[in-house]
Design a protein around this motif. Sequence first.
Motif, PDB file in Angstrom:
ATOM      1  N   THR A   1       1.024  -1.195   0.032  1.00  0.00           N
ATOM      2  CA  THR A   1      -0.230  -0.084   0.031  1.00  0.00           C
ATOM      3  C   THR A   1       0.805   1.169   0.050  1.00  0.00           C
ATOM      4  OG1 THR A   1      -1.647  -1.160   1.269  1.00  0.00           O
ATOM      5  CG2 THR A   1      -1.756   1.161   1.316  1.00  0.00           C
ATOM      6  N   ASP A   2       0.423   2.257  -0.536  1.00  0.00           N
ATOM      7  CA  ASP A   2       1.224   3.489  -1.022  1.00  0.00           C
ATOM      8  C   ASP A   2       1.571   4.286   0.463  1.00  0.00           C
ATOM      9  OD1 ASP A   2       2.285   5.849  -1.651  1.00  0.00           O
ATOM     10  OD2 ASP A   2       0.984   6.207  -3.113  1.00  0.00           O
ATOM     11  N   ALA A   3       2.558   4.146   1.040  1.00  0.00           N
ATOM     12  CA  ALA A   3       2.441   4.819   2.302  1.00  0.00           C
ATOM     13  C   ALA A   3       2.608   6.252   2.241  1.00  0.00           C
ATOM     14  CB  ALA A   3       3.944   4.120   2.830  1.00  0.00           C
ATOM     15  N   ALA A   4       3.334   6.851   1.130  1.00  0.00           N
ATOM     16  CA  ALA A   4       3.734   8.176   0.801  1.00  0.00           C
ATOM     17  C   ALA A   4       2.262   8.870   0.803  1.00  0.00           C
ATOM     18  CB  ALA A   4       4.547   8.431  -0.562  1.00  0.00           C
ATOM     19  N   ALA A   5       1.183   8.267   0.050  1.00  0.00           N
ATOM     20  CA  ALA A   5      -0.161   9.013   0.001  1.00  0.00           C
ATOM     21  C   ALA A   5      -0.610   9.375   1.243  1.00  0.00           C
ATOM     22  CB  ALA A   5      -1.029   8.231  -0.654  1.00  0.00           C
ATOM     23  N   HIS A   6      -0.391   8.428   2.446  1.00  0.00           N
ATOM     24  CA  HIS A   6      -0.820   8.557   3.753  1.00  0.00           C
ATOM     25  C   HIS A   6      -0.232   9.619   4.512  1.00  0.00           C
ATOM     26  CE1 HIS A   6      -2.875   4.686   2.403  1.00  0.00           C
ATOM     27  NE2 HIS A   6      -3.618   5.125   3.148  1.00  0.00           N
ATOM     28  N   THR A   7       1.148  10.038   4.082  1.00  0.00           N
ATOM     29  CA  THR A   7       1.843  11.253   4.727  1.00  0.00           C
ATOM     30  C   THR A   7       0.915  12.430   4.688  1.00  0.00           C
ATOM     31  OG1 THR A   7       3.075  11.678   2.818  1.00  0.00           O
ATOM     32  CG2 THR A   7       4.049  10.217   4.226  1.00  0.00           C
ATOM     33  N   HIS A   8      -0.152  12.606   3.925  1.00  0.00           N
ATOM     34  CA  HIS A   8      -0.841  13.928   3.789  1.00  0.00           C
ATOM     35  C   HIS A   8      -1.966  13.987   4.550  1.00  0.00           C
ATOM     36  CE1 HIS A   8       1.937  14.517   0.679  1.00  0.00           C
ATOM     37  NE2 HIS A   8       1.462  13.487  -0.487  1.00  0.00           N
TER      38      HIS A   8
ATOM     39  N   VAL B   1       4.085   7.523   9.430  1.00  0.00           N
ATOM     40  CA  VAL B   1       3.508   6.355   8.891  1.00  0.00           C
ATOM     41  C   VAL B   1       4.505   5.423   8.757  1.00  0.00           C
ATOM     42  CG1 VAL B   1       2.561   5.600   6.550  1.00  0.00           C
ATOM     43  CG2 VAL B   1       2.269   8.147   7.349  1.00  0.00           C
ATOM     44  N   LEU B   2       4.132   4.468   9.692  1.00  0.00           N
ATOM     45  CA  LEU B   2       5.034   3.235   9.985  1.00  0.00           C
ATOM     46  C   LEU B   2       4.501   2.364   8.773  1.00  0.00           C
ATOM     47  CD1 LEU B   2       4.524   2.251  13.669  1.00  0.00           C
ATOM     48  CD2 LEU B   2       5.977   4.011  12.390  1.00  0.00           C
ATOM     49  N   ARG B   3       5.802   1.930   7.838  1.00  0.00           N
ATOM     50  CA  ARG B   3       5.422   1.133   6.677  1.00  0.00           C
ATOM     51  C   ARG B   3       6.196  -0.350   6.782  1.00  0.00           C
ATOM     52  NH1 ARG B   3       9.039   1.271   2.745  1.00  0.00           N
ATOM     53  NH2 ARG B   3       8.459   0.370   0.735  1.00  0.00           N
ATOM     54  N   ALA B   4       5.185  -1.343   7.043  1.00  0.00           N
ATOM     55  CA  ALA B   4       5.660  -2.800   7.082  1.00  0.00           C
ATOM     56  C   ALA B   4       5.523  -3.223   5.800  1.00  0.00           C
ATOM     57  CB  ALA B   4       4.970  -3.449   8.394  1.00  0.00           C
ATOM     58  N   ASP B   5       6.299  -3.354   4.890  1.00  0.00           N
ATOM     59  CA  ASP B   5       6.279  -3.804   3.640  1.00  0.00           C
ATOM     60  C   ASP B   5       6.783  -5.347   3.478  1.00  0.00           C
ATOM     61  OD1 ASP B   5       5.895  -4.226   0.788  1.00  0.00           O
ATOM     62  OD2 ASP B   5       6.842  -2.594   0.133  1.00  0.00           O
ATOM     63  N   ALA B   6       6.258  -6.342   3.427  1.00  0.00           N
ATOM     64  CA  ALA B   6       6.743  -7.705   3.512  1.00  0.00           C
ATOM     65  C   ALA B   6       5.932  -8.455   2.604  1.00  0.00           C
ATOM     66  CB  ALA B   6       6.813  -8.282   4.950  1.00  0.00           C
TER      67      ALA B   6
ATOM     68  N   VAL C   1       7.506   9.044   6.723  1.00  0.00           N
ATOM     69  CA  VAL C   1       7.460   7.523   6.445  1.00  0.00           C
ATOM     70  C   VAL C   1       8.658   6.777   7.313  1.00  0.00           C
ATOM     71  CG1 VAL C   1       7.348   5.669   5.241  1.00  0.00           C
ATOM     72  CG2 VAL C   1       6.468   7.793   4.356  1.00  0.00           C
ATOM     73  N   GLN C   2       8.477   5.845   8.129  1.00  0.00           N
ATOM     74  CA  GLN C   2       9.354   5.040   8.816  1.00  0.00           C
ATOM     75  C   GLN C   2       9.050   3.526   8.349  1.00  0.00           C
ATOM     76  OE1 GLN C   2       9.519   5.736  12.981  1.00  0.00           O
ATOM     77  NE2 GLN C   2      10.514   3.822  13.311  1.00  0.00           N
ATOM     78  N   ALA C   3      10.128   2.784   7.873  1.00  0.00           N
ATOM     79  CA  ALA C   3      10.245   1.658   7.595  1.00  0.00           C
ATOM     80  C   ALA C   3      10.312   0.726   8.808  1.00  0.00           C
ATOM     81  CB  ALA C   3      10.971   1.452   6.400  1.00  0.00           C
ATOM     82  N   ILE C   4       9.345  -0.327   9.016  1.00  0.00           N
ATOM     83  CA  ILE C   4       9.577  -1.181  10.169  1.00  0.00           C
ATOM     84  C   ILE C   4       9.660  -2.268   9.726  1.00  0.00           C
ATOM     85  CG2 ILE C   4       8.651   0.465  11.740  1.00  0.00           C
ATOM     86  CD1 ILE C   4       6.041  -1.579  11.557  1.00  0.00           C
TER      87      ILE C   4
END
Lengths: 314, 253
Positions: free
Chosen positions: A44-51, A58-63, A164-167
């Motif tokens: 899911t587009d994490a960047a869009a959610h920063t707005h 925005v914690l991004r768990a991309d697995a 955005v912070q990747a986790i």
Amino acid sequence: MSTLVIVEPGSHPSASGVARVTRQAVTAAQHWGQPVDLLVLGHTDAAAHTHIAGVRRVLRADAPHLAQPVAEDVAALLDGLADDYAVILSAHTSLARNALPRLAARRDVGMLSEAVALLGPTTYQRPIYAGNLLATVENTPGLQILTVRASRFAEAALDGQAEVQAIVAPAADGRARVTARQSAGGERPELGLARVVVSGGRSLGSAGQFNAVLSPLADQLGAALGATRAAVDAGYAPNEWQVGQTGTVVAPELYIAVGISGAIQHTAGIKDSRVIVAINQDPDAPIMQLADYALVADIFEAVPELVRQLPAKV
Amino acid sequence: MKIIVSIKRVVDHNVQVRPSSDHSAVELAGARMSINPFDENALEEAVRLKERGIASEVIVVSFGDSGVQESLRQALALGATRAIWGQLPAGLEQPDQLAVAKLLREVVQAEQASLVLLGKQAIDEDAGQTAQMLAALLDWPQATAVSALEIEGEKLKLQREVEGGTESLEVQLPAVLSADLRLNAPRFAKLPDLMKAKRLPIEPFDCAAAGLALGPRLRTLRVESPAPRAGGIVVSSVAELVEKLRHEAQVIA
Ligand SMILES: Cc1cc2nc3c(=O)[nH]c(=O)nc-3n(C[C@H](O)[C@H](O)[C@H](O)COP(=O)(O)OP(=O)(O)OC[C@H]3O[C@@H](n4cnc5c(N)ncnc54)[C@H](O)[C@@H]3O)c2cc1C
Ligand SMILES: Nc1ncnc2c1ncn2[C@@H]1O[C@H](COP(=O)(O)O)[C@@H](O)[C@H]1O
């Protein structure tokens, strides 16, 4: 302490890339007056959610295994994050309904399902008995885990600037695995999100008539199609279209109930609609008391006539 | 394979419920009670698995007051092989979902069952949590709102209802499932079976002896009727309806 809001993976994004229910859940999350973070799963587009306004991070768990996540993996991921949060909240979506009770048991805390009002730091209002009653419920202090009926909350604005912070997510549990996902929606807007919903009941008589009578109306209004359980059980409409206590709760601007009696299990799912129209030949059908506009008529005449009189499709 | 089916006795879905006069709870005095509809689906599925020789036993469990025995007997008449009544200790007459899940875990472990079927939600509180909580406590995989189920060896192939569609899942046994109404069409109990069930034993489960911290975590402070929607109007023609939608409600162009 802060509040964590779960974003549905690839959840029916609008033009902004952000689902309406996510913006509504963020508004609910502001209730505690503490920083709000979002958790975005999979691709899911994490960047869009920063707005989304009022979001800190925005914690991004991309697995790969979180693209079509199962409750086991979502609960494990959240369990690892929970020490940093006082509140974990989501719209009342399938994902959250599936994963949050699992998380609550792992943390040995209670959980609130589908709060419609937030009254205090640990006090909530929620519908019980198919929305026939409203209960004020107090949870024990400590980690608050809940889902909210998103339609009760305004949409947060889109002028925010979060980072955005990747986790890192724990490895897949593997014992439960999604093998396929079938959608019944086709070209129409998703039922739970649509601005207009046209629903049909048992009176439509067959799958063919359900489609022939209701599709032109839905096409013209850009509406989602819904159905009663009786219509679904009779095979006139797919399961996913069922509206009500045990189907989807809808809250559109306009809900049109075509040949529907208005059993409480059905109306439980439509009461938050702004305008309800009912077309039924029986003036005493319960839906006629609930409707803002009740038309006593035969649906097989009234609906085609309505299609003719509505403005041409834009 | 042993299957446990958890059933809750709830106010019948046709009964119009009201708040108690002091608004502290739901008025239940004299209300007709039934097995939670989704639990009937769970039981039906378990009984079918027994009839197909896949399950060896179908054990029904219910936590509640003495009234639940009637529901348990009904479940026996519908094909359950054993029934367990967990009488709730004083102060825990209204257990929350976590408390029920903890009690169920005790029963599942004592019986060494490998599949637990629950309803996707109890239609009184509409919480929809117990199955997932139990799965977490057992550390078993789960599937909620199951609408189709097949068993192949140690693997379950199932479908569950999600918004906008259906999800197909493969789940390893042992597992916890919650049933959707679509899973099957429950049979009706036959009178001779109901008579026979009257004489069958109901096994007690001592909830207090388990020594669990059962909360409750959630407390109901107040119950009220929601504000009714403002009454609407009857329109006399399609033309009037369109006119109202356009100019009064302003929902169409
Ligand atoms: C545990 C449980 C959960 C349930 N959950 C849901 C749920 O989530 N959603 C849901 O919808 N139901 C649910 N139900 C079922 C619900 O109780 C009703 O049975 C169902 O909603 C009735 O559907 P209906 O209005 O299509 O049919 P009916 O009640 O049969 O009504 C048909 C209506 O059509 C009208 N009609 C017939 N012909 C015409 C015509 N030619 N022109 C105009 N009007 C006509 C009739 O006057 C009547 O009012 C649930 C039930 C249970 C027990
Ligand atoms: N008191 C109870 N006794 C037995 N089973 C229960 C009880 N409460 C809940 N359950 C089970 O848990 C399911 C979901 O309930 P809930 O999480 O309360 O919506 C029900 O359909 C039952 O299968």
